[in-house]
Design a protein around this motif. Sequence first.
Motif, PDB file in Angstrom:
ATOM      1  N   HIS A   5       5.904  10.246   1.698  1.00  0.00           N
ATOM      2  CA  HIS A   5       5.438   8.996   1.073  1.00  0.00           C
ATOM      3  C   HIS A   5       5.882   7.813   1.935  1.00  0.00           C
ATOM      4  O   HIS A   5       7.052   7.748   2.321  1.00  0.00           O
ATOM      5  N   THR A   6       4.941   6.909   2.199  1.00  0.00           N
ATOM      6  CA  THR A   6       5.262   5.667   2.914  1.00  0.00           C
ATOM      7  C   THR A   6       4.800   4.495   2.065  1.00  0.00           C
ATOM      8  O   THR A   6       3.659   4.468   1.604  1.00  0.00           O
ATOM      9  N   ILE A   7       5.696   3.551   1.851  1.00  0.00           N
ATOM     10  CA  ILE A   7       5.339   2.314   1.155  1.00  0.00           C
ATOM     11  C   ILE A   7       5.285   1.220   2.212  1.00  0.00           C
ATOM     12  O   ILE A   7       6.271   0.995   2.934  1.00  0.00           O
ATOM     13  N   VAL A   8       4.133   0.579   2.320  1.00  0.00           N
ATOM     14  CA  VAL A   8       3.923  -0.477   3.315  1.00  0.00           C
ATOM     15  C   VAL A   8       3.994  -1.831   2.613  1.00  0.00           C
ATOM     16  O   VAL A   8       3.237  -2.081   1.667  1.00  0.00           O
ATOM     17  N   PHE A   9       4.916  -2.671   3.074  1.00  0.00           N
ATOM     18  CA  PHE A   9       4.984  -4.062   2.606  1.00  0.00           C
ATOM     19  C   PHE A   9       4.487  -4.913   3.766  1.00  0.00           C
ATOM     20  O   PHE A   9       5.211  -5.127   4.752  1.00  0.00           O
ATOM     21  N   GLY A  10       3.253  -5.373   3.683  1.00  0.00           N
ATOM     22  CA  GLY A  10       2.642  -6.103   4.808  1.00  0.00           C
ATOM     23  C   GLY A  10       2.615  -7.599   4.541  1.00  0.00           C
ATOM     24  O   GLY A  10       2.100  -8.053   3.511  1.00  0.00           O
ATOM     25  N   MET A  11       3.170  -8.354   5.498  1.00  0.00           N
ATOM     26  CA  MET A  11       3.216  -9.819   5.350  1.00  0.00           C
ATOM     27  C   MET A  11       2.507 -10.450   6.534  1.00  0.00           C
ATOM     28  O   MET A  11       2.017  -9.756   7.419  1.00  0.00           O
ATOM     29  N   MET A  12       2.442 -11.765   6.605  1.00  0.00           N
ATOM     30  CA  MET A  12       1.881 -12.426   7.768  1.00  0.00           C
ATOM     31  C   MET A  12       2.958 -12.423   8.858  1.00  0.00           C
ATOM     32  O   MET A  12       4.020 -13.006   8.686  1.00  0.00           O
ATOM     33  N   GLU A  58       0.861  -1.191   0.000  1.00  0.00           N
ATOM     34  CA  GLU A  58       0.000   0.000   0.000  1.00  0.00           C
ATOM     35  C   GLU A  58       0.897   1.241   0.000  1.00  0.00           C
ATOM     36  O   GLU A  58       1.970   1.244   0.613  1.00  0.00           O
ATOM     37  N   VAL A  59       0.429   2.273  -0.686  1.00  0.00           N
ATOM     38  CA  VAL A  59       1.196   3.523  -0.784  1.00  0.00           C
ATOM     39  C   VAL A  59       0.388   4.622  -0.087  1.00  0.00           C
ATOM     40  O   VAL A  59      -0.758   4.882  -0.455  1.00  0.00           O
ATOM     41  N   ILE A  60       1.007   5.231   0.926  1.00  0.00           N
ATOM     42  CA  ILE A  60       0.336   6.316   1.656  1.00  0.00           C
ATOM     43  C   ILE A  60       1.101   7.609   1.379  1.00  0.00           C
ATOM     44  O   ILE A  60       2.326   7.641   1.513  1.00  0.00           O
ATOM     45  N   GLU A  61       0.382   8.631   0.969  1.00  0.00           N
ATOM     46  CA  GLU A  61       1.065   9.922   0.768  1.00  0.00           C
ATOM     47  C   GLU A  61       0.333  11.027   1.513  1.00  0.00           C
ATOM     48  O   GLU A  61      -0.877  10.977   1.687  1.00  0.00           O
ATOM     49  N   ARG A  62       1.116  12.015   1.974  1.00  0.00           N
ATOM     50  CA  ARG A  62       0.561  13.180   2.688  1.00  0.00           C
ATOM     51  C   ARG A  62       1.055  14.445   2.011  1.00  0.00           C
ATOM     52  O   ARG A  62       2.258  14.589   1.777  1.00  0.00           O
ATOM     53  N   HIS A  63       0.139  15.339   1.722  1.00  0.00           N
ATOM     54  CA  HIS A  63       0.501  16.633   1.140  1.00  0.00           C
ATOM     55  C   HIS A  63      -0.376  17.737   1.726  1.00  0.00           C
ATOM     56  O   HIS A  63      -1.392  17.466   2.363  1.00  0.00           O
ATOM     57  N   HIS A  64       0.019  18.967   1.402  1.00  0.00           N
ATOM     58  CA  HIS A  64      -0.679  20.167   1.850  1.00  0.00           C
ATOM     59  C   HIS A  64      -2.114  20.243   1.323  1.00  0.00           C
ATOM     60  O   HIS A  64      -2.447  19.637   0.298  1.00  0.00           O
ATOM     61  N   ARG A  65      -2.906  21.037   1.974  1.00  0.00           N
ATOM     62  CA  ARG A  65      -4.337  21.121   1.649  1.00  0.00           C
ATOM     63  C   ARG A  65      -4.618  21.736   0.270  1.00  0.00           C
ATOM     64  O   ARG A  65      -5.720  21.645  -0.235  1.00  0.00           O
ATOM     65  N   ASP A  67      -4.003  17.542  -7.388  1.00  0.00           N
ATOM     66  CA  ASP A  67      -4.082  16.180  -7.935  1.00  0.00           C
ATOM     67  C   ASP A  67      -3.900  15.141  -6.826  1.00  0.00           C
ATOM     68  O   ASP A  67      -3.205  15.369  -5.844  1.00  0.00           O
ATOM     69  N   ALA A  68      -4.551  13.995  -6.988  1.00  0.00           N
ATOM     70  CA  ALA A  68      -4.434  12.903  -6.021  1.00  0.00           C
ATOM     71  C   ALA A  68      -4.678  11.568  -6.727  1.00  0.00           C
ATOM     72  O   ALA A  68      -5.550  11.496  -7.593  1.00  0.00           O
ATOM     73  N   PRO A  69      -3.938  10.511  -6.351  1.00  0.00           N
ATOM     74  CA  PRO A  69      -2.778  10.603  -5.477  1.00  0.00           C
ATOM     75  C   PRO A  69      -1.644  11.355  -6.168  1.00  0.00           C
ATOM     76  O   PRO A  69      -1.734  11.660  -7.350  1.00  0.00           O
ATOM     77  N   SER A  70      -0.606  11.622  -5.401  1.00  0.00           N
ATOM     78  CA  SER A  70       0.513  12.385  -5.955  1.00  0.00           C
ATOM     79  C   SER A  70       1.135  11.638  -7.133  1.00  0.00           C
ATOM     80  O   SER A  70       1.065  10.394  -7.212  1.00  0.00           O
ATOM     81  N   GLY A  71       1.782  12.403  -8.008  1.00  0.00           N
ATOM     82  CA  GLY A  71       2.502  11.764  -9.114  1.00  0.00           C
ATOM     83  C   GLY A  71       3.561  10.809  -8.591  1.00  0.00           C
ATOM     84  O   GLY A  71       3.814   9.755  -9.183  1.00  0.00           O
ATOM     85  N   THR A  72       4.165  11.167  -7.479  1.00  0.00           N
ATOM     86  CA  THR A  72       5.205  10.315  -6.891  1.00  0.00           C
ATOM     87  C   THR A  72       4.613   8.992  -6.413  1.00  0.00           C
ATOM     88  O   THR A  72       5.195   7.925  -6.629  1.00  0.00           O
ATOM     89  N   ALA A  73       3.443   9.053  -5.754  1.00  0.00           N
ATOM     90  CA  ALA A  73       2.792   7.821  -5.272  1.00  0.00           C
ATOM     91  C   ALA A  73       2.484   6.898  -6.448  1.00  0.00           C
ATOM     92  O   ALA A  73       2.720   5.680  -6.377  1.00  0.00           O
ATOM     93  N   LEU A  74       1.986   7.486  -7.526  1.00  0.00           N
ATOM     94  CA  LEU A  74       1.668   6.667  -8.705  1.00  0.00           C
ATOM     95  C   LEU A  74       2.936   6.038  -9.281  1.00  0.00           C
ATOM     96  O   LEU A  74       2.931   4.891  -9.725  1.00  0.00           O
ATOM     97  N   HIS A  75       4.031   6.803  -9.251  1.00  0.00           N
ATOM     98  CA  HIS A  75       5.282   6.255  -9.781  1.00  0.00           C
ATOM     99  C   HIS A  75       5.807   5.130  -8.886  1.00  0.00           C
ATOM    100  O   HIS A  75       6.314   4.113  -9.381  1.00  0.00           O
ATOM    101  N   PHE A  76       5.680   5.295  -7.568  1.00  0.00           N
ATOM    102  CA  PHE A  76       6.051   4.181  -6.672  1.00  0.00           C
ATOM    103  C   PHE A  76       5.227   2.940  -7.042  1.00  0.00           C
ATOM    104  O   PHE A  76       5.753   1.824  -7.086  1.00  0.00           O
ATOM    105  N   GLY A  77       3.943   3.134  -7.305  1.00  0.00           N
ATOM    106  CA  GLY A  77       3.086   2.006  -7.672  1.00  0.00           C
ATOM    107  C   GLY A  77       3.550   1.324  -8.956  1.00  0.00           C
ATOM    108  O   GLY A  77       3.542   0.093  -9.055  1.00  0.00           O
ATOM    109  N   GLU A  78       3.992   2.146  -9.926  1.00  0.00           N
ATOM    110  CA  GLU A  78       4.481   1.557 -11.193  1.00  0.00           C
ATOM    111  C   GLU A  78       5.720   0.692 -10.943  1.00  0.00           C
ATOM    112  O   GLU A  78       5.845  -0.405 -11.494  1.00  0.00           O
TER     113      GLU A  78
END
Length: 267
Positions: A216-223, A153-160, A164-175
Motif C-alpha cells: 500500500h502506498t499513500i501519496v500526499f501530493g502538493m504543489m 491517492e491510495v495505491i495498492e498492489r495484490h496478487h492476481r 475484492d478491490a480495492p483492498s479492505g486496507t486501502a479503503l481503511h486508509f481512505g477512511e
Amino acid sequence: MGDQLLVGVNGAAGRMGQRVVVLVCQDPDLKLGSALDSENSPALGKDAGEVAGTGSVGVEIQSELTDRVDVMIDFSMPSGLLSVAKVCAERQIGLVAATTGLTPEQRDEVLSASQTTPLILAPNMSLAVNLMMKLVREAAHSLKNSPSGVDVEVIERHHRFKEDAPSGTALHFGEIIAEEMGQTDHVHGRQGRPGARSISEIGYHALRTGDNVGEHTIVFGMMGETIDLTVRGHTRDSYVYGALAAAKYLAAQRPGLYSMADVLGLN
Ligand SMILES: NC(=O)C1=CN([C@@H]2O[C@H](COP(=O)(O)OP(=O)(O)OC[C@H]3O[C@@H](n4cnc5c(N)ncnc54)[C@H](OP(=O)(O)O)[C@@H]3O)[C@@H](O)[C@H]2O)C=CC1
Ligand SMILES: O=C(O)C1=N[C@H](C(=O)O)C[C@H](O)C1
C-alpha cells in the motif's frame, strides 16, 4: 499442555488459512482445535496439516464447527465470515475476523457478534500496516491546512487471485484520511475526461499482478513536493502473526469490539 488456547481456523484450505494452520501448530501456546472451509471445498475430510503442506496434525477440515474451540480465526470469504460470526456469537467464542470485501450490511452483521463475544474485525493484521495507519493519520492531520492544498491517492498492489478491490486496507486508509482531512468523494480509478481533480477527492488504484502478498502506498501530493508512504508485505506470515496475537488477546477479554491497535500496543 492443558492450558493451550484452542484455535479454530475458518477458510483453512485457502492461502491465508493454510499459513494459519502451520503457524498455530508451531506456537507452543496454541493448539489447532478445528479447521473449517466451504461446504463445496475439495479439502473437506482431509487433514488440515496435509493440505497446508506441513504433515498430518490430526484435525480434519470440516464445513461446520463441531469441536470445542476458544477462539476462531477467519480468513475466508464474506459468506464464510457471516456464518462463523453467527456461531461465535451464539457460543461466545472469540472471533478474529480478517476477511475483507464485506458490504456495509455484512459488516454491521459481523459487528453485532461483539454484543455477546470478544471480536476484532480488521482489514489488516500486520504490525507494519497498523503502524502505518497511525503514521498516515498523523501525516493527514499535519497536512490538512496546507496552503497549496493536498491531493491524496491510495495505491495498492495484490496478487492476481484477489477477488475484492480495492483492498479492505486501502479503503481503511481512505477512511482515516477522510476523518482527518474531510474529503467527501472516493474515486476509484480514472478514465476518459473526468476533468481537473477536486481537492475533495481521495483516489484509489488497485493493481493485480502475480503473487504480490500486499503493498500500500499513500501519496500526499502538493504543489512543488510529494510524500509517498509505503508499506510492503514480504510473506503472508506477517498477517498471520498479527492474527495469532489477536487470538491470544481476545482470549482474555470480555465481549466487545477490540482493535489491532489494542492488540499490538499501538494506542
Ligand atoms: N485482515 C488481514 O490481515 C488479511 C485479510 N485477508 C483476507 O482474507 C480473505 C481470504 O484471503 P485468501 O486466503 O487469500 O483467499 P483464498 O480464496 O485463498 O481462501 C479463502 C478460503 O475460504 C474458503 N471459503 C469460501 N467460502 C467459505 C465459507 N462459506 N465458509 C468457509 N470457508 C469458505 C475458500 O474455499 P473455496 O476456495 O472452496 O471457495 C478458501 O479455501 C480475503 O478476504 C482477504 O482479503 C488476506 C490477507 C490478510
Ligand atoms: O487478499 C489479500 O491478500 C489481502 N487482503 C487484505 C486487504 O484486502 O486489505 C489485507 C492484505 O493487504 C492482503
